[in-house]
Design a protein around this motif. Structure first.
Motif, PDB file in Angstrom:
ATOM      1  N   ALA A 184       0.885  -0.683   0.305  1.00 41.06           N
ATOM      2  CA  ALA A 184       0.146   0.284   0.415  1.00 41.06           C
ATOM      3  C   ALA A 184       1.074   0.899  -0.079  1.00 41.06           C
ATOM      4  O   ALA A 184       0.764   2.047  -0.615  1.00 41.06           O
ATOM      5  N   ILE A 185       1.868   1.220   0.668  1.00 44.63           N
ATOM      6  CA  ILE A 185       2.265   2.699   0.612  1.00 44.63           C
ATOM      7  C   ILE A 185       3.740   2.651  -0.503  1.00 44.63           C
ATOM      8  O   ILE A 185       3.355   4.081  -1.285  1.00 44.63           O
ATOM      9  N   SER A 186       3.840   1.535  -1.065  1.00 46.84           N
ATOM     10  CA  SER A 186       4.542   1.576  -2.792  1.00 46.84           C
ATOM     11  C   SER A 186       3.686   2.091  -3.539  1.00 46.84           C
ATOM     12  O   SER A 186       4.142   3.049  -4.291  1.00 46.84           O
ATOM     13  N   ILE A 187       2.615   1.364  -3.733  1.00 44.21           N
ATOM     14  CA  ILE A 187       1.190   2.017  -4.866  1.00 44.21           C
ATOM     15  C   ILE A 187       1.408   3.735  -4.211  1.00 44.21           C
ATOM     16  O   ILE A 187       0.799   4.817  -5.258  1.00 44.21           O
ATOM     17  N   ALA A 188       0.713   3.929  -2.660  1.00 42.11           N
ATOM     18  CA  ALA A 188       0.378   5.279  -2.535  1.00 42.11           C
ATOM     19  C   ALA A 188       2.116   6.129  -3.559  1.00 42.11           C
ATOM     20  O   ALA A 188       1.962   7.216  -4.230  1.00 42.11           O
ATOM     21  N   LEU A 189       3.242   5.781  -3.584  1.00 51.19           N
ATOM     22  CA  LEU A 189       4.458   6.567  -3.285  1.00 51.19           C
ATOM     23  C   LEU A 189       4.325   6.530  -4.857  1.00 51.19           C
ATOM     24  O   LEU A 189       5.134   7.570  -6.117  1.00 51.19           O
ATOM     25  N   LEU A 190       4.097   5.463  -5.011  1.00 53.90           N
ATOM     26  CA  LEU A 190       3.736   5.440  -7.067  1.00 53.90           C
ATOM     27  C   LEU A 190       3.079   6.864  -7.305  1.00 53.90           C
ATOM     28  O   LEU A 190       3.466   7.718  -8.681  1.00 53.90           O
ATOM     29  N   VAL A 191       1.998   6.467  -6.579  1.00 49.81           N
ATOM     30  CA  VAL A 191       0.946   7.364  -7.390  1.00 49.81           C
ATOM     31  C   VAL A 191       1.600   9.132  -7.159  1.00 49.81           C
ATOM     32  O   VAL A 191       1.039   9.820  -8.078  1.00 49.81           O
ATOM     33  N   ILE A 192       1.628   9.212  -5.826  1.00 54.29           N
ATOM     34  CA  ILE A 192       2.748  10.630  -5.543  1.00 54.29           C
ATOM     35  C   ILE A 192       3.932  10.893  -7.105  1.00 54.29           C
ATOM     36  O   ILE A 192       3.632  12.618  -7.502  1.00 54.29           O
ATOM     37  N   GLY A 193       4.563  10.040  -6.922  1.00 53.15           N
ATOM     38  CA  GLY A 193       5.552   9.759  -7.998  1.00 53.15           C
ATOM     39  C   GLY A 193       5.355  10.633  -9.510  1.00 53.15           C
ATOM     40  O   GLY A 193       5.591  11.171 -10.692  1.00 53.15           O
ATOM     41  N   LEU A 194       4.391  10.145  -9.686  1.00 56.62           N
ATOM     42  CA  LEU A 194       3.848  10.082 -11.402  1.00 56.62           C
ATOM     43  C   LEU A 194       2.912  11.249 -11.233  1.00 56.62           C
ATOM     44  O   LEU A 194       3.296  11.921 -12.154  1.00 56.62           O
ATOM     45  N   ILE A 195       2.292  11.562  -9.898  1.00 54.44           N
ATOM     46  CA  ILE A 195       1.768  13.475 -10.182  1.00 54.44           C
ATOM     47  C   ILE A 195       2.705  13.946 -10.151  1.00 54.44           C
ATOM     48  O   ILE A 195       2.673  14.623 -10.931  1.00 54.44           O
ATOM     49  N   ILE A 196       3.709  14.371  -9.739  1.00 54.43           N
ATOM     50  CA  ILE A 196       5.081  15.316  -9.593  1.00 54.43           C
ATOM     51  C   ILE A 196       6.096  14.652 -11.110  1.00 54.43           C
ATOM     52  O   ILE A 196       5.836  16.036 -10.883  1.00 54.43           O
ATOM     53  N   ASP A 197       6.184  13.442 -11.404  1.00 50.94           N
ATOM     54  CA  ASP A 197       6.801  14.179 -12.567  1.00 50.94           C
ATOM     55  C   ASP A 197       5.963  14.741 -14.200  1.00 50.94           C
ATOM     56  O   ASP A 197       6.325  15.116 -15.190  1.00 50.94           O
ATOM     57  N   TYR A 198       4.635  14.051 -14.103  1.00 50.49           N
ATOM     58  CA  TYR A 198       3.760  14.311 -14.988  1.00 50.49           C
ATOM     59  C   TYR A 198       3.072  15.665 -15.055  1.00 50.49           C
ATOM     60  O   TYR A 198       2.739  15.814 -15.830  1.00 50.49           O
ATOM     61  N   VAL A 199       2.723  15.594 -13.722  1.00 55.03           N
ATOM     62  CA  VAL A 199       1.266  16.650 -13.695  1.00 55.03           C
ATOM     63  C   VAL A 199       2.658  17.602 -12.533  1.00 55.03           C
ATOM     64  O   VAL A 199       1.563  17.760 -10.977  1.00 55.03           O
ATOM     65  N   PRO A 200       3.596  18.214 -12.806  1.00 58.72           N
ATOM     66  CA  PRO A 200       4.069  19.216 -11.438  1.00 58.72           C
ATOM     67  C   PRO A 200       2.588  20.465 -11.181  1.00 58.72           C
ATOM     68  O   PRO A 200       3.060  20.840  -9.895  1.00 58.72           O
TER      69      PRO A 200
END
Length: 71
Positions: free
Chosen positions: A9-25
């Motif tokens: 669950a923590i890994s998925i949350a970090l992945l989603v946050i990372g994708l948001i930061i990278d693709y929609v800053p």
């Protein structure tokens, strides 16, 4: 909940946050600039204390933890 499920669950949350930061800053540009966040700047000094932003993070973490650990 086992430790494995928690780590997933923590890994998925970090992945989603990372994708948001990278693709929609611009999506999180408001974070840290909310009313109640203290910013003091001087000639060569800068102080930042994000009170309101950390309250929002705290509420979100509390909600997420209660959802995952609810029995």
């Amino acid at each position: 909940m086992t430790i494995g499920k928690l780590m997933i669950a923590i890994s998925i949350a970090l992945l989603v946050i990372g994708l948001i930061i990278d693709y929609v800053p611009g999506m999180l540009s408001w974070f840290g600039r909310l009313p109640g966040d203290i910013r003091v700047t001087g000639e060569n000094k800068f102080f930042f204390f994000p009170i309101t932003s950390m309250l929002i993070v705290s509420v979100l973490i509390t909600i997420i933890v209660n959802v995952f650990f609810k029995r």
